[in-house]
Design a protein around this motif. Structure first.
Motif, mmCIF file in Angstrom:
data_model
loop_
_atom_site.group_PDB
_atom_site.id
_atom_site.type_symbol
_atom_site.label_atom_id
_atom_site.label_comp_id
_atom_site.label_asym_id
_atom_site.label_seq_id
_atom_site.Cartn_x
_atom_site.Cartn_y
_atom_site.Cartn_z
ATOM 1 N N GLY A 13 -6.940 -3.467 4.000
ATOM 2 C CA GLY A 13 -7.228 -2.699 2.648
ATOM 3 C C GLY A 13 -6.652 -2.947 1.511
ATOM 4 O O GLY A 13 -5.808 -4.432 1.278
ATOM 5 N N GLU A 14 -6.416 -2.095 0.580
ATOM 6 C CA GLU A 14 -5.992 -2.395 -1.121
ATOM 7 C C GLU A 14 -4.052 -2.743 -1.173
ATOM 8 O O GLU A 14 -4.313 -3.314 -2.026
ATOM 9 C CB GLU A 14 -6.584 -1.921 -1.222
ATOM 10 C CG GLU A 14 -6.688 -1.669 -3.148
ATOM 11 C CD GLU A 14 -7.001 -0.603 -3.934
ATOM 12 O OE1 GLU A 14 -6.929 0.026 -4.658
ATOM 13 O OE2 GLU A 14 -9.242 -0.439 -4.147
ATOM 14 N N ARG A 15 -3.935 -1.424 0.092
ATOM 15 C CA ARG A 15 -2.489 -1.800 -0.130
ATOM 16 C C ARG A 15 -1.752 -1.746 -1.292
ATOM 17 O O ARG A 15 -1.655 -2.598 -1.107
ATOM 18 C CB ARG A 15 -1.948 -2.435 0.997
ATOM 19 C CG ARG A 15 -3.086 -2.678 2.104
ATOM 20 C CD ARG A 15 -2.259 -3.564 3.186
ATOM 21 N NE ARG A 15 -0.885 -3.089 4.129
ATOM 22 C CZ ARG A 15 0.155 -3.817 4.575
ATOM 23 N NH1 ARG A 15 -1.100 -5.546 5.442
ATOM 24 N NH2 ARG A 15 0.604 -4.103 6.113
ATOM 25 N N PRO A 16 -1.991 -0.467 -2.388
ATOM 26 C CA PRO A 16 -1.169 -0.194 -3.346
ATOM 27 C C PRO A 16 0.666 -0.139 -3.321
ATOM 28 O O PRO A 16 0.619 0.381 -1.800
ATOM 29 C CB PRO A 16 -1.623 1.025 -4.583
ATOM 30 C CG PRO A 16 -2.218 1.575 -2.860
ATOM 31 C CD PRO A 16 -2.583 0.607 -2.097
ATOM 32 N N ILE A 17 1.103 -0.278 -3.816
ATOM 33 C CA ILE A 17 2.785 0.187 -3.758
ATOM 34 C C ILE A 17 3.142 0.697 -4.612
ATOM 35 O O ILE A 17 4.159 1.305 -5.123
ATOM 36 C CB ILE A 17 3.840 -1.235 -3.537
ATOM 37 C CG1 ILE A 17 3.546 -1.406 -5.124
ATOM 38 C CG2 ILE A 17 3.102 -2.242 -2.981
ATOM 39 C CD1 ILE A 17 4.613 -2.734 -5.393
ATOM 40 N N ASP A 18 1.667 2.220 -5.190
ATOM 41 C CA ASP A 18 1.807 3.163 -6.065
ATOM 42 C C ASP A 18 3.567 4.162 -6.165
ATOM 43 O O ASP A 18 4.490 4.326 -6.429
ATOM 44 C CB ASP A 18 1.045 3.821 -6.649
ATOM 45 C CG ASP A 18 0.071 3.988 -5.795
ATOM 46 O OD1 ASP A 18 0.140 3.060 -4.777
ATOM 47 O OD2 ASP A 18 0.666 5.604 -5.223
ATOM 48 N N GLN A 19 3.327 4.030 -4.708
ATOM 49 C CA GLN A 19 4.241 5.362 -3.873
ATOM 50 C C GLN A 19 6.072 4.587 -3.990
ATOM 51 O O GLN A 19 7.137 5.494 -4.149
ATOM 52 C CB GLN A 19 3.914 5.155 -2.826
ATOM 53 C CG GLN A 19 2.552 6.292 -2.663
ATOM 54 C CD GLN A 19 2.577 7.994 -3.347
ATOM 55 O OE1 GLN A 19 3.196 8.576 -3.304
ATOM 56 N NE2 GLN A 19 1.470 8.257 -4.603
ATOM 57 N N HIS A 20 5.703 3.725 -3.891
ATOM 58 C CA HIS A 20 6.979 2.737 -3.681
ATOM 59 C C HIS A 20 7.598 2.755 -5.565
ATOM 60 O O HIS A 20 8.616 3.390 -5.551
ATOM 61 C CB HIS A 20 6.988 1.151 -3.595
ATOM 62 C CG HIS A 20 6.610 0.438 -2.082
ATOM 63 N ND1 HIS A 20 7.056 -0.108 -1.338
ATOM 64 C CD2 HIS A 20 5.678 1.361 -1.533
ATOM 65 C CE1 HIS A 20 6.247 -0.467 0.061
ATOM 66 N NE2 HIS A 20 5.168 0.344 -0.155
ATOM 67 N N GLU A 77 -8.279 0.830 5.172
ATOM 68 C CA GLU A 77 -9.731 1.399 4.447
ATOM 69 C C GLU A 77 -11.330 -0.219 5.742
ATOM 70 O O GLU A 77 -11.580 -0.077 4.526
ATOM 71 C CB GLU A 77 -9.922 1.301 3.420
ATOM 72 C CG GLU A 77 -9.773 0.286 2.764
ATOM 73 C CD GLU A 77 -8.165 0.365 1.695
ATOM 74 O OE1 GLU A 77 -7.638 1.019 2.692
ATOM 75 O OE2 GLU A 77 -7.995 -0.413 0.852
ATOM 76 N N ASN A 78 -10.127 -0.871 5.706
ATOM 77 C CA ASN A 78 -11.183 -2.123 5.668
ATOM 78 C C ASN A 78 -10.857 -2.818 7.448
ATOM 79 O O ASN A 78 -10.744 -4.402 7.568
ATOM 80 C CB ASN A 78 -11.243 -3.390 4.498
ATOM 81 C CG ASN A 78 -12.337 -3.918 4.543
ATOM 82 O OD1 ASN A 78 -12.896 -3.623 5.772
ATOM 83 N ND2 ASN A 78 -12.061 -5.238 4.628
ATOM 84 N N ARG A 79 -10.313 -1.740 8.294
ATOM 85 C CA ARG A 79 -9.637 -2.714 9.465
ATOM 86 C C ARG A 79 -10.489 -3.240 10.387
ATOM 87 O O ARG A 79 -10.232 -2.774 11.766
ATOM 88 C CB ARG A 79 -8.319 -1.951 9.972
ATOM 89 C CG ARG A 79 -6.950 -3.111 10.140
ATOM 90 C CD ARG A 79 -5.762 -2.373 10.891
ATOM 91 N NE ARG A 79 -4.624 -3.236 10.747
ATOM 92 C CZ ARG A 79 -3.204 -2.621 11.064
ATOM 93 N NH1 ARG A 79 -2.484 -2.082 11.306
ATOM 94 N NH2 ARG A 79 -2.947 -4.601 11.354
#
Ligand code: EPU
Length: 419
Positions: free
Chosen positions: A120-127, A330-332
């Motif tokens: 998946g894209e796996r952003p770190i925006d929440q961190h 989303e892509n697992r």
């Protein structure tokens, strides 16, 4: 490059010891950066990802000595670097776990922005949102994110937009030394988050609520080094339970935390497996026919996304149709095409896979693009008729300690060979 060869069709029988948890060990190694000094970590699994975090810490000036199997002396007194390079982060996304600790110790951290990955894209925006709320300035430049807090961090209330495991870990670690109280709402409840909070508390942090959706961190002036034992790996345990189930065998696992396995055990019972819990052990006896079940992955205590590929392998042989919904990444479903090549009947629409049980799978040359997908192919290979080869073993080596040895101890015919 190595590949794993599996001669399928043998019911597995016997006992296997479960190793320390990868996803608990990685943040613990990172957290030693928070307070300079000597730590002793035991029950760390011998995995490529653990080797990677050790290499990253060494690059930051940490002295690490392996004392015996799974036991490390980690001396962070002289640590002075504050950067996780592109090379590190592209090798392992969890390298981002140094963000919180470096910020807590040095008021500054620089980490290569992770790109998307196979699942998946796996952003770190929440961190970053959490660290910014604690008062850190965030700068993005040349593919790196730099986080600085020259005046220190200040406790605040942070509501996570979604449940993120390493995101909460980073914020919790940073907040240990913030001034005042930090409240993290909508926090991940995974056992690895709880294990990290316990470790931080044994270092002098004041964290309550880990394991619930609201974590409170009362900042302290100083933390100190301590010793820690890594908790058992619930995903490795789940994978070996499925190995017993998919081969029609009977396996016993030692050194597990049964509480952490509840959702996996419940689902396997629904499939018809007989499961007996016994202190730190658990045993499984497979039914003559696996029953179809529906699976919805969700954050803990829900069914873990890290077990989705493995349970799908099992359900390919169920006596009916199962529906699996992947809600975390989303892509697992990268294992689906490979399982189909073995004769599985699976259709995917968006995040939903419908798995219609077939009578048997047939061995084939296989390849996977991520860790848990690779594990599912090994499991399918164990149940299939004939030989399967699973290429790109390095994915498995990231997360499964001595997988062939453990499977061999259960009676499987499995070995590693050069491609
Ligand atoms: N997400 C965002 N923004 C963020 C953080 C996460 O949109 O800032 C999204 C992700 O893209 C994903 C969802 O939130 O869709 C959940 O991701 P999470 O952050 O919880 O994942 P993670 O912390 O990067 C850890 C494990 C994974 C495991 C997930 C979910 C470690 C080192 N990794 O990843 O483990 O799948 O939690 O439980 O702890 C594995 O071991 O095979 C593995 C991939």
């Amino acid at each position: 490059m190595d590949r794993i060869v599996v001669e399928g069709g043998i019911p597995l029988h016997g006992a296997v010891r479960i190793s320390g948890s990868k996803n608990a060990a990685l943040p613990i190694f990172a957290a030693t950066l928070i307070a300079g000094g000597e730590y002793h970590i035991t029950n760390a699994p011998a995995l490529r990802d653990v080797a990677t975090i050790i290499r990253l810490l060494a690059e930051l000036g940490v002295l690490i000595e392996k004392q015996s199997t799974g036991a490390y002396r980690v001396d962070t007194l002289q640590a002075q670097g504050y950067e996780a390079t592109y090379d590190m982060v592209k090798t392992m996304r969890a390298s981002c776990l140094v963000l919180g600790p470096l910020l807590a110790r040095f008021g500054r951290a620089k980490v290569s922005m992770p790109g998307g990955c196979a699942i998946g894209e796996r952003p770190i925006d929440q961190h970053l949102k959490g660290l910014a709320a604690l008062g850190a300035q965030i700068n993005l430049d040349h593919g790196y994110v730099e986080v600085v807090a020259p005046g220190g961090l200040k406790g605040t209330r942070i509501t996570m937009d979604l449940v993120t495991v390493t995101g909460v870990m980073n914020i919790m670690m940073a907040a240990t030394r913030a001034r005042g109280l930090t409240v993290i709402e909508n926090a991940a409840r995974e056992p690895e988050v709880v294990a990290l909070a316990r470790f931080l508390n044994s270092m002098g942090a004041r964290i309550t609520g880990a394991g619930t959706t609201e974590i409170k961190v009362e900042g302290v002036e100083e933390l100190h080094p301590t010793d820690v034992e890594v908790i058992p790996d619930r995903i490795e345990a789940g994978t070996y339970l499925v190995a017993g189930a998919i081969t029609g065998g009977q396996v016993a696992l030692e050194d597990v935390n049964i509480e952490h396995l509840a959702n996996i055990v419940d689902k396997l019972r629904e499939c018809g497996c007989q499961i007996v819990e016994n202190g730190t052990g658990v045993s499984l006896k497979a039914p003559s026919q696996i029953r179809p079940v529906n699976v919805n992955t969700s954050p803990y205590p829900g069914f873990p996304t890290d077990m989705q590929a493995q349970i799908m392998a099992l359900l390919t042989l169920a006596g009916g149709a199962s529906v699996i919904v992947e809600n975390i990444f989303e892509n697992r479903f990268m294992h689906v095409a490979e399982l189909r090549r073995m004769g599985a009947d699976i259709t995917v629409t968006g995040s939903t896979a419908t798995v219609r049980g077939v009578k048997g799978l047939s061995g084939a040359p296989l390849m996977a693009t991520d860790l848990r997908a690779s594990a599912s192919l090994v499991l399918a290979g164990l149940a299939a008729s004939g030989r399967s080869t699973i290429a790109r073993v390095y994915h498995l080596d990231r997360g499964y300690e001595k997988m062939e040895e453990k499977l061999k101890a259960l009676g499987a015919v499995v070995y590693r060979e050069k491609e």
